[in-house]
Every structure is written in structure tokens, then in C-alpha cells.
Motif scaffolding. Structure first.
Motif, short mmCIF file in Angstrom:
data_model
loop_
_atom_site.label_atom_id
_atom_site.label_comp_id
_atom_site.label_asym_id
_atom_site.label_seq_id
_atom_site.Cartn_x
_atom_site.Cartn_y
_atom_site.Cartn_z
N GLU A 47 107.25 -98.99 -48.19
CA GLU A 47 106.25 -98.14 -47.54
C GLU A 47 105.04 -98.97 -47.14
OE1 GLU A 47 103.48 -94.34 -48.72
OE2 GLU A 47 105.47 -94.50 -49.62
N ILE A 48 104.52 -98.68 -45.96
CA ILE A 48 103.35 -99.39 -45.43
C ILE A 48 102.12 -98.52 -45.63
CG2 ILE A 48 102.27 -100.41 -43.39
CD1 ILE A 48 104.77 -101.91 -44.11
N ALA A 49 101.07 -99.11 -46.18
CA ALA A 49 99.80 -98.41 -46.37
C ALA A 49 98.70 -99.19 -45.65
CB ALA A 49 99.47 -98.29 -47.85
N LEU A 50 97.75 -98.45 -45.10
CA LEU A 50 96.60 -99.09 -44.46
C LEU A 50 95.54 -99.37 -45.50
CD1 LEU A 50 96.33 -96.93 -41.24
CD2 LEU A 50 97.09 -99.30 -41.40
N PRO A 83 103.78 -105.74 -23.24
CA PRO A 83 104.61 -104.71 -22.60
C PRO A 83 106.05 -104.75 -23.11
CG PRO A 83 103.24 -105.80 -20.97
CD PRO A 83 103.09 -106.58 -22.26
N GLN A 84 106.50 -105.91 -23.55
CA GLN A 84 107.88 -106.04 -24.01
C GLN A 84 108.09 -105.49 -25.42
OE1 GLN A 84 106.11 -108.66 -22.47
NE2 GLN A 84 107.08 -108.04 -20.55
N ASN A 85 107.07 -105.52 -26.29
CA ASN A 85 107.28 -105.08 -27.67
C ASN A 85 106.57 -103.77 -28.03
OD1 ASN A 85 104.58 -105.76 -28.16
ND2 ASN A 85 105.05 -107.48 -29.49
N ASP A 90 106.01 -99.35 -34.17
CA ASP A 90 105.75 -97.99 -34.62
C ASP A 90 104.54 -97.86 -35.53
OD1 ASP A 90 106.90 -99.22 -36.80
OD2 ASP A 90 108.51 -97.77 -37.04
N TRP A 91 103.94 -98.98 -35.92
CA TRP A 91 102.74 -98.93 -36.74
C TRP A 91 101.48 -98.76 -35.90
CZ3 TRP A 91 99.79 -102.94 -35.16
CH2 TRP A 91 100.44 -104.07 -34.64
N LEU A 92 101.59 -98.91 -34.60
CA LEU A 92 100.42 -98.66 -33.75
C LEU A 92 100.08 -97.18 -33.82
CD1 LEU A 92 101.24 -100.78 -30.57
CD2 LEU A 92 99.39 -101.19 -32.21
N PRO A 93 98.79 -96.85 -33.82
CA PRO A 93 98.42 -95.43 -33.91
C PRO A 93 98.84 -94.66 -32.66
CG PRO A 93 96.50 -96.77 -33.43
CD PRO A 93 97.62 -97.73 -33.72
N ARG A 99 100.46 -97.82 -26.34
CA ARG A 99 101.60 -96.93 -26.62
C ARG A 99 101.61 -95.73 -25.67
NH1 ARG A 99 104.81 -97.00 -30.85
NH2 ARG A 99 105.01 -94.74 -30.97
N LEU A 100 100.46 -95.12 -25.49
CA LEU A 100 100.39 -93.95 -24.61
C LEU A 100 100.92 -94.27 -23.22
CD1 LEU A 100 96.90 -92.53 -25.63
CD2 LEU A 100 99.14 -91.50 -26.12
N VAL A 101 100.44 -95.35 -22.65
CA VAL A 101 100.86 -95.72 -21.30
C VAL A 101 102.34 -96.10 -21.28
CG1 VAL A 101 100.52 -97.44 -19.46
CG2 VAL A 101 98.54 -96.34 -20.53
N ALA A 102 102.78 -96.86 -22.28
CA ALA A 102 104.19 -97.28 -22.33
C ALA A 102 105.14 -96.10 -22.39
CB ALA A 102 104.41 -98.21 -23.52
N PHE A 103 104.72 -95.03 -23.07
CA PHE A 103 105.57 -93.85 -23.21
C PHE A 103 105.27 -92.76 -22.19
CE2 PHE A 103 106.18 -95.73 -27.45
CZ PHE A 103 107.57 -95.76 -27.48
#
Length: 142
Positions: A47-50, A83-85, A90-93, A99-103
């Protein structure tokens, strides 16, 4: 009679992320610093925690990297968002403009490319300004 003119759509709405110039891609960063926040992985669960610590290169006032060009050499764990990764990070908010633009989602009204104010990300509470300390100030062993 005056001809009706429509404003040209912004680059992030008409180009795929792979088509953006480096300057266009970099301009998407809103300075929230969420990607510079140190993540800690639980060795047992994965598990990843900030944490409340930020990369030592992050300027906690401007929310910009103090050595952006050399960050990956100085901080081996630094992940360059490209742009490639971007779609696999998935850890980006969810609020991350990359992320918003990519999706295919619109940028939020507080984003500087929409509102023209680079401070709005901070004043509207979408950044980590004031919530992080430098990792150099953390006793990781204790």
C-alpha cells in the motif's frame, strides 16, 4: 452586420498529448506539488501512503523544482511525467492537468491556463502549499 467569430479552441483540447510541443506539455503543470509529495510504500502490503514531506528540490514557496533540468540525476526516484507514461501513473492526483488532458477531461476553472492566474491553484486549495516540509527536515529513521 459584423461576422460572428468564435475563439479558437485551446491547444489542450484540440491536440492529443502526444502531439503537444514540450512547451505546451510543460505549461499544463499547475504547481500543485502533489507529484513532488513523498510516497511511502508499506513493505508488507504494498500500500502507498502520502507523507507530509516533499522532494528536497521542491521550492516550498513557489512550488517549482529548484533544479528541474537535472532533477532525475539528483533524485533517482523522480518520475518524469511524459505524454508516453501519464496514463499509467495512477498515483497522480485526479486533479492533475496532465492526467485530465490525457484522458480527455477539461481543465478545472482554477487552472492557470483557464483563469490566467497561476496563484489560483493555491488560493482555491488544490495545492499542497503550506502543507509540506522538505524531506531534508524529516527524521526518516525515527
Amino acid at each position: 452586420m459584423a461576422a460572428l467569430r468564435s475563439a479558437a479552441a485551446p491547444f489542450w483540447r484540440v491536440k492529443a498529448v502526444e502531439e503537444l510541443s514540450e512547451a505546451e506539455w510543460e505549461s499544463l503543470c499547475d504547481g500543485c506539488a502533489l507529484c513532488c509529495q513523498i510516497r511511502v510504500e508499506d513493505e508488507d502490503t504494498g500500500e502507498i501512503a502520502l507523507s507530509d514531506a516533499a522532494c528536497r528540490l521542491l521550492d516550498l514557496c513557489t512550488h517549482r523544482c529548484t533544479d528541474y533540468a537535472n532533477r532525475q540525476q539528483r533524485v533517482p526516484d523522480c518520475v518524469k511525467v511524459t505524454p508516453q507514461n501519464v496514463r499509467s501513473l495512477d498515483w497522480l492526483p485526479a486533479s492533475c492537468a496532465y492526467r485530465l488532458v490525457a484522458f480527455g477531461f477539461p481543465l478545472p476553472s482554477w487552472h492557470h491556463l483557464v483563469c490566467g492566474d497561476p496563484e489560483r491553484v493555491h488560493s482555491k486549495g488544490w495545492s499542497m502549499r503550506g502543507a509540506l516540509v522538505s524531506e531534508d527536515e524529516v527524521d526518516w529513521a525515527g
